[in-house]
Design an enzyme around this catalytic site. Structure first.
Site, short mmCIF file in Angstrom:
data_model
loop_
_atom_site.label_atom_id
_atom_site.label_comp_id
_atom_site.label_asym_id
_atom_site.label_seq_id
_atom_site.Cartn_x
_atom_site.Cartn_y
_atom_site.Cartn_z
N ASP A 24 10.25 -2.94 10.59
CA ASP A 24 10.26 -2.84 9.60
C ASP A 24 10.64 -4.17 8.85
OD1 ASP A 24 9.49 -2.03 6.82
OD2 ASP A 24 11.00 -1.97 6.68
N ASP B 156 9.70 -5.43 4.42
CA ASP B 156 11.02 -5.17 3.75
C ASP B 156 11.82 -4.66 3.75
OD1 ASP B 156 11.24 -6.33 0.79
OD2 ASP B 156 9.47 -5.90 0.23
N ASP C 58 14.45 0.74 6.21
CA ASP C 58 15.18 0.88 5.52
C ASP C 58 15.32 2.46 4.88
OD1 ASP C 58 14.70 -0.47 3.04
OD2 ASP C 58 13.49 -0.36 4.28
#
Length: 272
Positions: A15, A17, A212
């Site tokens: 991932d 961002d 995240d």
């Protein structure tokens, strides 16, 4: 690092961002981690729900932050959405509510872009120039029987100016007006991850999804059958992790405080 159930990876889906950067700010250790992956030869792809930017622009953004990247290492929800339509209906007519990255991906997949006239699909992503006439046209097509494909369901987008409405917020308008629910491509759907797995040439059980966000990254990886590595560099923290595990009904296969801890763990598994 919390207890892990991860197997030795043969590739990573990463991932962006919240994992490698916040807005235009690189997360501590991101550049070192990506350089380390290159040095040890572990394949990886950057996987993003962002449908607005072409892979070349995503790679350029990473490069500006000092994170080594190339366009062919970037997988976007726009690419996956276009591939999904092309797989089911090669050369189909598509009306796009979205920006340049989505239009380019659709054209590259051999789809016929229709501004006016009938279209078999409405393909929607983030459109920061959305106006009433665009909404009217898309709703008319959906009411007429067009299939609805949504690049990603993100309701809000983080930016340097705070949180902004995302593609999912725009989709709420179209779905409410038309009564048509979209096929969702981006995380937490497994479709984007499955597309990325085909691109990297690995099976799900050979690959980790690193991110995240429990509700998107980890949910998508889990749904696709990948190992899941949660890094506490963005949305999820040690304090709110129990809340997100309860909310999603799942837990990551590994939890890492930061990218340096994750890198150390991967290198130890690879024996380097």
């Amino acid at each position: 690092m919390l207890k892990t159930n991860l197997r030795k990876p043969q590739g990573l889906l990463i991932d962006l961002d919240g994992t490698l950067y916040h807005g235009e700010r690189r997360i501590d250790g991101a550049d070192e981690w990506i350089a380390s992956l290159r040095e040890c030869g572990l394949p990886f792809l950057f996987v993003t729900n962002n449908s607005t930017a072409a892979p070349e622009l995503v790679a350029a953004r990473l490069e500006r932050m000092g994170i080594s990247a190339s366009a062919d290492e970037v997988v976007t929800s726009a690419q996956a959405a276009a591939a999904y339509i092309a797989e089911h209906s090669p050369g189909a007519t598509v009306h796009i509510v979205g920006e340049a990255g989505l239009k380019l991906a659709a054209a590259d997949a051999g789809l016929q872009l229709v501004d006016n006239g009938e279209a078999r699909y409405v393909l929607q992503g983030l459109d920061r120039e959305l106006d009433y006439s665009k909404l009217q046209r898309a709703v008319s097509l959906l009411l007429g029987g067009a299939e609805y494909i949504l690049t990603n369901p993100d309701v809000l987008l983080p930016s340097d100016d705070g949180l902004l409405p995302g593609a999912g917020s725009l989709s709420a308008l179209l779905s409410t007006a038309s009564g048509v629910q979209p096929t969702v491509i981006g995380k937490p759907s497994r479709i984007l991850v499955s597309y990325a797995l085909r691109r990297i040439g690995l099976e799900a059980e050979q690959t980790w999804m690193v991110g995240d966000n429990m509700a998107t990254d980890i949910a998508a990886g889990h749904g696709a059958g990948c190992g899941t590595a949660l890094v506490l560099t963005g949305l999820t923290t040690l304090d709110n992790l129990p809340h997100y595990m309860e909310q999603t009904g799942m837990q990551p296969d590994g939890v890492f405080a930061d990218l340096r801890q994750l890198n150390t763990y991967i290198l130890s598994m690879l024996g380097t």
